[in-house]
Design a protein around this motif. Sequence first.
Motif, short mmCIF file in Angstrom:
data_model
loop_
_atom_site.label_atom_id
_atom_site.label_comp_id
_atom_site.label_asym_id
_atom_site.label_seq_id
_atom_site.Cartn_x
_atom_site.Cartn_y
_atom_site.Cartn_z
N PHE A 217 7.74 5.48 -17.91
CA PHE A 217 7.07 4.19 -18.10
C PHE A 217 8.08 3.06 -18.17
O PHE A 217 9.26 3.28 -18.42
N SER A 218 7.59 1.85 -17.99
CA SER A 218 8.45 0.68 -18.13
C SER A 218 8.94 0.59 -19.57
O SER A 218 8.36 1.18 -20.49
N LEU A 219 10.02 -0.17 -19.78
CA LEU A 219 10.56 -0.35 -21.12
C LEU A 219 9.50 -0.92 -22.06
O LEU A 219 9.36 -0.46 -23.20
N GLU A 220 8.73 -1.89 -21.58
CA GLU A 220 7.70 -2.51 -22.42
C GLU A 220 6.62 -1.52 -22.81
O GLU A 220 6.13 -1.52 -23.94
#
Length: 98
Positions: free
Chosen positions: A17-20
């Motif tokens: 997943f993305s960092l966010e």
Amino acid sequence: MGVEPKEEDTPKDPSTFSLEAQQSLVLLNALPDIWEGMNGVWLGKNYNGLMDIMDLYSIDKKKEVFELLKVCESELSKFYSQKRKEQEQMSKAKRGRR
């Protein structure tokens, strides 16, 4: 057990997943749940201290992470609602067998 799991049933690896999105999952796990006392109904997350936790984890894109957190909370709400329905059905089935 001789059955191949379906790919859509396999949990996703959070590292993809993305960092966010990863940060929103950290927050989801860090924030305490709110439960209704008499019936045990899950009401959501307690957001007290959210900004402190975001600062602790050095979260830069706070608005984006918060929006993803709300999506996570919504999915968790659906999960708990489904589990509650399943428990009610099991309870009714047990009462019907007596």
